[in-house]
Structure formats: structure tokens, C-alpha cells
Write an enzyme that holds these catalytic residues in place. Sequence first.
Site, PDB file in Angstrom:
ATOM      1  N   ASP A 123       0.867  -1.182   0.000  1.00  0.00           N
ATOM      2  CA  ASP A 123       0.000   0.000   0.000  1.00  0.00           C
ATOM      3  C   ASP A 123       0.900   1.228   0.000  1.00  0.00           C
ATOM      4  O   ASP A 123       1.761   1.372   0.874  1.00  0.00           O
ATOM      5  CB  ASP A 123      -0.885  -0.031   1.254  1.00  0.00           C
ATOM      6  CG  ASP A 123      -1.948   1.059   1.215  1.00  0.00           C
ATOM      7  OD1 ASP A 123      -1.627   2.196   0.813  1.00  0.00           O
ATOM      8  OD2 ASP A 123      -3.094   0.766   1.612  1.00  0.00           O
TER       9      ASP A 123
ATOM     10  N   ASP B 294      -3.235   2.567  -5.691  1.00  0.00           N
ATOM     11  CA  ASP B 294      -2.130   2.599  -4.726  1.00  0.00           C
ATOM     12  C   ASP B 294      -1.977   1.308  -3.920  1.00  0.00           C
ATOM     13  O   ASP B 294      -1.305   1.286  -2.899  1.00  0.00           O
ATOM     14  CB  ASP B 294      -2.296   3.797  -3.781  1.00  0.00           C
ATOM     15  CG  ASP B 294      -3.631   3.779  -3.061  1.00  0.00           C
ATOM     16  OD1 ASP B 294      -4.446   2.890  -3.365  1.00  0.00           O
ATOM     17  OD2 ASP B 294      -3.864   4.651  -2.207  1.00  0.00           O
ATOM     18  N   GLU B 295      -2.630   0.237  -4.380  1.00  0.00           N
ATOM     19  CA  GLU B 295      -2.514  -1.031  -3.655  1.00  0.00           C
ATOM     20  C   GLU B 295      -2.243  -2.170  -4.636  1.00  0.00           C
ATOM     21  O   GLU B 295      -2.870  -2.231  -5.697  1.00  0.00           O
ATOM     22  CB  GLU B 295      -3.819  -1.346  -2.921  1.00  0.00           C
ATOM     23  CG  GLU B 295      -4.089  -0.435  -1.750  1.00  0.00           C
ATOM     24  CD  GLU B 295      -5.474  -0.709  -1.181  1.00  0.00           C
ATOM     25  OE1 GLU B 295      -5.560  -1.159  -0.036  1.00  0.00           O
ATOM     26  OE2 GLU B 295      -6.458  -0.490  -1.901  1.00  0.00           O
TER      27      GLU B 295
END
Lengths: 370, 384
Positions: free
Chosen positions: B10, B105-106
Site C-alpha cells: 500500500d 495505490d494497492e
Amino acid sequence: MKFSVSQADLSKGLSRVISVVPAKTTLPVLGNIMFKAQDGFLHLTATDLDVSITTKIQVDIKQPGSLTVPSKQFSELIKNLPNIPLEISSDPQFKLSVKCDKGDYRMSGESDDDYPALPMIDEKGSLKMDAKVLSRMIGKTTFAVSSDQLRPALTGVLFQIFDKEFRLVATDGHRLAKMVCSKFESTIKEKTNVIVPTKALTEVAKDIIDVVNINIGQNHIRFDMGDTQLYSRILDETYPDYERVIPANNDKKLTADTHMVADAFKRVSIFANPITHQIRLAMSKKSIAISAEDIDGGNTGMEKLQAEYEGEDLQIGYNSQLVLAALNNVDTQEVVIQFKNSTSAGIIMPSSQVENENQMMLVMPVRLND
Amino acid sequence: MQPIRIAHIDLTAFFVSVERLLHPEWVGKPIMVAGKADHRGVVTCASYEVRKFGVHAGMATAIAQRKCPIAIRVDSHHDAYEEHSRKVRTYLKQYAPVFEPASIDEFYIDWTGCEKLFGGSIVSFAEKIQKNILEQFGLPSAMGIASNKVTAKIACDNAKPYGIKEIAPGAEAAFLEPLDVKVLPGVGEVMLKQLHQFNIRTCGQLAQLTPEFVEENLGMWGLHIQGYAQGNGSHELSVAREQKQISTEETFARDTRDKKFLHQTLHEMTLKLSEILRHSEIKARCIHLKLRYADWVDQTRQMEISPTHDPAVIYKKALQLLAKADTRGLPIRLIGIGLSRFGEEEAALDLFDEDNTKREHMLKAVDGINSKFDKTIIQIGTAE
């Protein structure tokens, strides 16, 4: 119905209409060709409901009449006979007989009562022009139409009639081809836009005659080409505003020998990814290079190009198939390609235009990964 | 058998981190990426300095500014976020035999059986990756490693803002035991209220309940979530890229001729498949339809399409295939749909792209929201 005709004349008439007969149809009568013998002519008509062609040949009529005949069986027979006189007749049960020196042939026809009538055209006006010019305009646009049924407007060619210009435009969303002609006679008063299905235009382009008359109605368009008339349905769709996407300020210019650049594209694209056909064009004042890479196959290809380039350095990706299709439609020794940047459409043009004509093509680039 | 090792990465306060790369003067300052308060904007990402004041993503900007008056409000710049996300993805793929981008974003990576790649422990390898992402791209990150995706994500949340947490194989339940049930995906307000009624507040308490009790009081969904609390969960990454085809099919409880029902089923299937495509950042060039009639005769049809990951396009094509395939007039027992011939990019950009660009943004926004909540909050409709 009874008439006599030479094999060559009948064969010519048949070949003009046969390509419209649909290969598969839910309406069996469309698999037939309609014959109508009257006033010294045999009229032959074929239709797939979207496109209809009718043509006439001179015959010696003993008894006028009409019927429809199975197109495949009849045309196969005529094609395989030598050029000899034929005696053709039908009886009240629509049995068709072909007699000649070689033998007697009989086949079952049908009444023409169930055969679809040719469309009535409520004419807005007509346009008269050189048929060879129209044929060339069709050839240089239809290659760019879309086969995507989700965008039905793009499956046809846009006909635009202005006061002093007659334009044909085709696009599949990734490339666009535009042909303009300024030599024609028109009785069409207002600006007219109609989309004509490609199948109809392919048929129109086949006819080698001098003059063509284009008649435009509300739902149909008719092309009068000497003894042949072609009717087509007009696509009831809205064509996208293509003028908006033609770039006005492409300030970088590549001028090269058309065949040389096309051959280089062909060779290098052998090494491109077989799905994307992506090639890279790297241009600067010092050198111009075309390269391709297929990472999965581990293949690379690169060529330096002898060409003139004006403008800032630029690297741009293209689907080589789209560029090649455009280059194949350039008839001049040299081709001019204008660019703006790596994500805008490139303009491809012949280095000089044919008198009274203007040709332009657009090709959108492929986004380069780095 | 080798222990399954799934890593969840993350990028910490990702939008804020990118804004700080673009404006180094904001480093260490309390900033939040948020819409304007007078436009009923909301906070999409807040820096840790702002979070201390109780500000969180999804909060109305007006409220956030009241809670933290010193916060600097910044407009979002999605193109820049996309660009940075793409760079990290490209980097991570070098070290990821099986990779799934879960959102901008992961990311999930399956590191099962990659000991040789680590050259040491998995944690020291993860530290190296984390350090490189920070040094090369200026982006801080947190990482969780476990035997399934859900536990890895929870471990990652536990390791935030900048840590790495590995849950050893078999230790999942023990790790989850003291944690609030809220950390489990699928526990929303309603489920939380129900759990509190039975005085269940931790994952451990939920894990210990008998399946009969859970099914009776919390339904099938409750059983599903109990599985997460016990440290179970899927370790399959959605990687259509590695596959030749993705497909789904459904056998009906009763044979049907109901067109509307068939269309609805196809619509749900296309949503599911197109989401897998978008997650894997690929597009399909071929669509297949399968019908099984009441007499067990199968009918299949397929069609080439322009590369797409848009459910509306796929659905429309599926309907065309259905019209072509469904010719026997018999009730249908099974319907299935498949996509194949995958590629990454469209052949060439589109001349008339305005609508497409808008639609791509819409699809991205929908995927973003659904992935934040780990389930389908927003569904894309049809014109029918």
C-alpha cells in the site's frame, strides 16, 4: 417469355448483377434473379433488400414476359457455355428452358409477383460527374470504413454535397480518408449529407463507364451508370463531426519516396508485435528511423530512412497496418506526412494533388510505452 | 507443499505523497487532497499530520477544515497519480511472478516459492523493495505478508504508515484475534450493529462462534466474514494476463425462455469479467457465448471485437451473440460467456475520443470506489 441472345451478352448482364445476390437469406426469392423481357431488352435485377442492381441487355424478343430464376444454377450454366446463340423461354408454370447447339437445359423458376420492387426515389436532386473520378474517390475512401456494428454510421461512406465541393469521407475511428472533387454538375440546392453502405459503393466502383448520375432521395440513393442502375439504402445514422478532428496545426513534416517508405514499413513490421503491429518512428533533422519490437517473440527490426524532415525531434508510435493502408492509396512518387505530437493524428497526403481533386488521410498514433 | 506467501503493498497516503513530490515545500506540512468546501467537496487523502485531528478520507471538506483549520487543501491531480502508480507497477512486476493491481495505490504479489529470489528472508527482501520504491520514486509504502489476500491487507494496515508485517503461516488467527471486527472487509455499519448485539467486538470472538449460530443470525455473508476472522481467505490473484481466456457460466435452477432474465444474467456476468480485465489492465479482443438447451445440446458463438474492457461494449456484443445463437426456440439450461485474445493497449488512439475518455474516467472511479470497500458498492447499469 421467349427471346434469343448470345452467351457473351447474357454473361455480361449476369455478371453485373450476380454479386448482389445474398449468399444466405431467410427470404428464398432473393436467391433468384428477376428477368423481364420487353421492348427489345432483357432487364435483369438482383437485390439483397439493402442494395439492388438492375441492368439491361439487347435481346431478340419473340414473346415478352417475366419471371425469376435461380441465380446460381443459371449463372453457372451460362458461364460454362461457349459464346453461341441461346434460345431462352419459359412456360406458364415458370419452367425455364435454355436451348443451344450444346443441348437443352430446364430449371424451375418462380413468378416475379413476390420479388421485391425497386425502391421509389423521391429525388432531392442529382449530381453528374466523371464515373472514373467517382470510382477513384470510392477506392481511396472505402478502405478506411469500420466493420464495427456498434458504430453503424462508420460502416458506410459519408457523401457530402456542397455548392462547389463533393466529398467522400470514411473513418473507423482510428484513421480517416477524405476525397474532395470540385468538378461536377449538381441540381442539389442545399448542403446534403448521406451515409452510403460500403457494399453499394464497391459495386458502383466496378462499372467502367464515362458518366455517372447520382440521385439522392429521402431513404435511398440511386447511381445511374449507362444501362445499369444501382439502388442503395441510406444509413439512417448521424456521422460524427469529422472536421473537428482534422488537425490544423501539424507543424512537423516528413517528405519521402512513397514506395521506399511503404517497403520499409513492411519490412520492419514483420518484427512488430503480431497483435498490435506497433512500430516506432523516430525523426530528427539528422536521421529518421523506423523500428519495431516484439518482446514476446524476442524480435527486433530497425531501418534508417532516406527522407526529409522539418520540425522538432519527434518519436511516435503507429499501427503499421493503418499507415501501410494509407500509403497504398498515395499515387504520387512522394508522400507528405505531417505531425503535431506523439498523441495527435498524423496527416498523410500525396505530394501533389490531381486537378480538381483533393486527397487527405488521417492516422491516429499508438501510445508508446516509454 | 510450499507455504503460500501473498504480499499486499500500500503506497502510504499516496495522493499526498505525489503532491509532495510535485511541491517539495509541502513536505512535513499538514496537507489534504480534497474538493472545495463550498462545492460540497470531500477529502480523498489526508496526510498523517492532518489525520491526527480526526480527519479521514470521505469526510466533507467543510468538516475537515473545522477539525483541522491549519490543513492546506490541495486539488487532486489524477493524471499525476496515474503516472506514478504506473511507474511503481512496472517496477514491482520485475519482482512479481504473479501480480494484481488492486487499486491505484494497492498491489498484491504472490511470492509463493520465491525463496531464491529473496536470497534471505521474505521480510528482508520486502524491506529492499520498500526502500527502492522510496528511493527511486519518492513514495513511502507499507507492506503486509500472509497466506491469503485479506490477512495480508489487514497486516499491511497494521504496518502503516511505513512498516512491514509478516504473519507466519498458521499464525493468521492468532494475529487477527485481538483486532476489532471492523478491520474485516465486508463489515459495514449494518453488520457491525448485528455483531455488537451479540457482544462480538473482536475477530477472535467472531472466529470462535459455531457456524450454525453464525449462519442463523448473520446469514451466508456472516459465514464468509467469519472465515476471514479465522485467517482464511483467497490467495488467488486476478491475473487474466497469464490466462488465455476468462469465462463464467451459470446453470439455472429451472430452464428458462425469459429474455429479460437471460439479459440480466449476461449483464451481471459482463460486469464481473470486465472488472477482472480492468484490474489486470488488459483488454479482450474476442467474446464467446455458450448456451445449453433443455435437451443438453450446446450452442456456441464467438465474435472478434475492438479491444475493450468496458462492460457496456461487452454486454452489447453478448446480446448480439445471444440473438445469433438462440435459434432453437427451446428453454435454456445454462448460459456462459468468455473473453479471450488479451492485450494491453488499443491498437491506435481514437479520433473521436471525448466520450471514451469520459467513460474511462467513470470506469476508473467506479473501480476505485468498489476496491476501497472491497465489494461492489456501485454497479454499472445498462440502457435497457
